[in-house]
Design a protein around this motif. Structure first.
Motif, mmCIF file in Angstrom:
data_model
loop_
_atom_site.group_PDB
_atom_site.id
_atom_site.type_symbol
_atom_site.label_atom_id
_atom_site.label_comp_id
_atom_site.label_asym_id
_atom_site.label_seq_id
_atom_site.Cartn_x
_atom_site.Cartn_y
_atom_site.Cartn_z
ATOM 1 N N THR A 25 -17.751 4.081 -4.500
ATOM 2 C CA THR A 25 -16.669 3.391 -3.627
ATOM 3 C C THR A 25 -16.021 2.053 -4.301
ATOM 4 O OG1 THR A 25 -17.615 4.518 -1.819
ATOM 5 C CG2 THR A 25 -16.054 2.624 -1.272
ATOM 6 N N ALA A 71 -10.143 7.489 -3.680
ATOM 7 C CA ALA A 71 -9.787 7.861 -4.955
ATOM 8 C C ALA A 71 -9.294 6.792 -5.683
ATOM 9 C CB ALA A 71 -8.812 9.137 -4.868
ATOM 10 N N TRP A 72 -9.383 7.041 -7.068
ATOM 11 C CA TRP A 72 -8.862 5.925 -7.963
ATOM 12 C C TRP A 72 -8.235 6.771 -9.148
ATOM 13 C CZ3 TRP A 72 -7.965 1.819 -5.851
ATOM 14 C CH2 TRP A 72 -7.529 0.723 -6.463
ATOM 15 N N ARG A 73 -7.524 5.799 -10.171
ATOM 16 C CA ARG A 73 -6.819 6.392 -11.036
ATOM 17 C C ARG A 73 -7.184 6.015 -12.483
ATOM 18 N NH1 ARG A 73 -0.850 5.958 -9.153
ATOM 19 N NH2 ARG A 73 -1.398 4.343 -8.289
ATOM 20 N N THR A 97 0.897 -1.391 -0.088
ATOM 21 C CA THR A 97 -0.083 0.103 0.072
ATOM 22 C C THR A 97 0.859 1.255 -0.070
ATOM 23 O OG1 THR A 97 -1.695 -1.200 1.239
ATOM 24 C CG2 THR A 97 -1.734 1.282 1.110
ATOM 25 N N VAL A 134 -12.053 3.491 -0.009
ATOM 26 C CA VAL A 134 -11.195 3.821 -1.156
ATOM 27 C C VAL A 134 -11.589 5.198 -1.391
ATOM 28 C CG1 VAL A 134 -10.829 3.392 -3.793
ATOM 29 C CG2 VAL A 134 -10.920 1.415 -2.166
ATOM 30 N N THR A 138 -9.092 -3.040 2.031
ATOM 31 C CA THR A 138 -10.244 -2.514 1.650
ATOM 32 C C THR A 138 -11.552 -2.759 2.588
ATOM 33 O OG1 THR A 138 -10.727 -4.220 0.203
ATOM 34 C CG2 THR A 138 -9.911 -2.095 -1.010
ATOM 35 N N TRP A 172 0.468 3.797 -3.137
ATOM 36 C CA TRP A 172 -0.402 4.887 -2.994
ATOM 37 C C TRP A 172 0.236 5.908 -2.076
ATOM 38 C CZ3 TRP A 172 -2.643 -0.207 -3.270
ATOM 39 C CH2 TRP A 172 -3.487 -0.245 -4.450
ATOM 40 N N LEU A 178 -6.781 11.685 -11.042
ATOM 41 C CA LEU A 178 -7.085 11.305 -9.804
ATOM 42 C C LEU A 178 -8.526 11.612 -9.819
ATOM 43 C CD1 LEU A 178 -5.790 10.335 -7.137
ATOM 44 C CD2 LEU A 178 -6.163 12.380 -6.398
ATOM 45 N N THR A 188 -3.125 8.359 -1.286
ATOM 46 C CA THR A 188 -4.273 8.958 -1.887
ATOM 47 C C THR A 188 -5.501 8.012 -1.728
ATOM 48 O OG1 THR A 188 -3.617 7.816 -3.820
ATOM 49 C CG2 THR A 188 -3.018 10.244 -3.687
ATOM 50 N N SER A 189 -5.360 6.914 -1.517
ATOM 51 C CA SER A 189 -6.374 6.017 -1.938
ATOM 52 C C SER A 189 -7.197 5.038 -1.086
ATOM 53 C CB SER A 189 -6.127 4.965 -3.357
ATOM 54 O OG SER A 189 -5.702 5.964 -4.411
#
Ligand code: HEM
Length: 426
Positions: free
Chosen positions: A358, A304-306, A183, A302, A259, A187, A327, A403-404
């Protein structure tokens, strides 16, 4: 300062820093200004475009050709030469799994591997989750005080994840130890001196995952998702590749574990911060499934995702040239007034709670969502039945800066053991 398309960067966009405590404590609140005034902005600190509104994010998720997930597992903070050399020395080659795979490779693989997630298959795991939840609560129910993360919520989803994947019992402890490094590596923003230690842990994790996979190859009849993948590989070697299996052996543990652990900790924190809602849930456990959905919306794990833009595109009126990295702050989308009425209100009866993003959306939407929901529901049921009188202990919450993946590192709760329903109504 200017964006890559030549526009001026606003002060708030220039200040945006997702590794700061403000984002860690409350991502949707931290980007409220953006959601309301500048929904897509360029972050010079991150070199990403940041997207904050529900409709824009959904449009991005819908089109995984223009908005490729290829960078989903890429290191968000590039590491230095020394750390890269360490990783290389372990033969580290984490590559495409599912979550970061492009079409046309992704869909056939997703379909080939879906079987383990159908409701009948997931049912097998339910008694184990229930039993683990009871056992762990037994250990602290008479203490009057517990850190729910350290004493329960971190470990059970990891055990469930390892069982789901089919990891042999004797390898579970070693894999447990390594998983957190991934992790931070992916991230987080480790300092240069930390990077090397993280790289060693990730390298070891990678090699160990390979060894566990080799062992599974010798006995691919086991019941886990990885063994299922190994059997599918015999029929579809082009679809279920060696690289996929090794990468998923490592990434899958994190996907399924942190998660879900974080999601449950966030949910319990939110519920106990609203004691009236918690009381309602305890009095009527049939509220739990929608409460879980509302917790995932309001305070998901979660944040944010990319995605990366593959050809010049426009989102919400903003030009995004090919090569732009995005982002997409799903936790902000979940607080968008344009989609959720009174979006900041925590309402366990909200009828569109499950519209939250999410779990992502579209062709890559989380395959494990129903396993995660099942675990969360069982944890909440056990807490509601056995510890309805628990409350949050006074504490300051801390988060691993990234970030995530988001959840409190500790969640201290307290209660009067003399009031335990098991004592008062034996
Ligand atoms: C994909 C979140 C639990 C397995 C994803 C994605 C997100 C996510 C955001 C990417 C979606 C997209 O790109 O549209 C979560 C959250 C969980 C959770 C918040 C818990 C609350 C799990 C569990 C498993 C799992 C328990 C496995 C047992 C996967 C897989 C994918 C995925 C395999 C890739 C799907 C694809 O790309 O086709 N998840 N996840 N997840 N998740 Fe989860």
């Amino acid at each position: 300062e200017r964006t890559p398309t030549g526009c001026p960067v606003s002060q708030r966009a220039a200040d945006f820093d997702p590794f700061e405590d403000g984002y860690q404590q409350d991502p949707p609140e931290y980007v409220r200004w953006a959601r309301e005034q500048e929904p897509i902005f360029w972050s010079p600190k991150l070199n990403y475009w940041v997207v904050t509104r529900y409709d824009d994010i959904k449009a991005i998720f819908r089109d995984n050709i223009t908005f490729s997930p290829a960078i989903a597992l890429e290191k968000i903070t590039p590491t230095g030469e020394e750390a890269n050399a360490v990783l290389a020395s372990y033969g580290f080659a984490l590559n495409r799994t599912l979550v970061n795979e492009d079409e046309p490779a992704h869909m056939p693989r997703r379909r080939a591997l879906m079987h383990s997630f159908i409701p009948e298959e997931l049912k097998h795991h339910e008694p184990m989750v229930r039993e683990l939840a009871r056992e762990y609560v037994d250990r602290f129910i008479d203490d009057g005080r517990a850190d729910l993360v350290d004493q329960m919520l971190w470990e059970i989803p990891l055990t469930v994840a390892l069982h789901f994947l089919g990891v042999p019992e004797e390898d579970m402890d070693t894999l447990r130890k390594y998983s957190i490094a991934h992790t931070v590596n992916t991230w987080g923003r480790p300092k240069p001196e930390e990077q090397v230690a993280v790289a060693h842990a990730v390298g070891n994790f990678w090699q160990y995952a390979g060894k566990v996979l080799d062992k599974m190859r010798e006995n691919p009849e086991g019941g886990g998702w990885m063994q299922y993948g190994l059997r599918r590989q015999r029929e579809l070697p082009e679809v279920v590749t060696d690289s996929y299996l090794h990468s998923m052996m490592m990434a899958g543990i994190v996907a399924a574990h942190e998660t879900t652990a974080n999601a449950t900790a966030n949910a319990m924190k939110l519920l106990l911060q609203h004691p009236d809602v918690w009381r309602e849930v305890c009095e009527d456990p049939s509220l739990i499934p929608n409460a879980v959905e509302e917790c995932l919306r309001h305070n998901g794990s979660v944040a944010a995702w990319r995605r990366i833009v593959t050809s010049d595109a426009q989102v919400g009126g903003v030009d995004l040239p090919a090569g732009s990295k995005l982002l997409i702050v799903t936790s902000s989308a979940n607080h968008d007034e344009g989609h959720f009425a009174d979006a900041d209100l925590f309402d366990i009866r909200r009828d569109n709670a499950s519209d939250h993003l999410t779990f992502g959306y579209g062709s890559h939407q989380c395959m494990g969502k129903n396993l995660a929901r099942m675990e969360m529901q069982i944890f909440l049921e056990e807490f509601a039945r056995r510890l309805p009188h628990m409350r949050l202990a006074p504490q300051k919450f801390s988060y691993v800066p990234n970030t995530s993946f988001r959840g409190p590192e500790h969640l201290w709760v307290e209660w009067d053991p003399n009031q335990n329903p098991e004592r008062t109504q034996p």
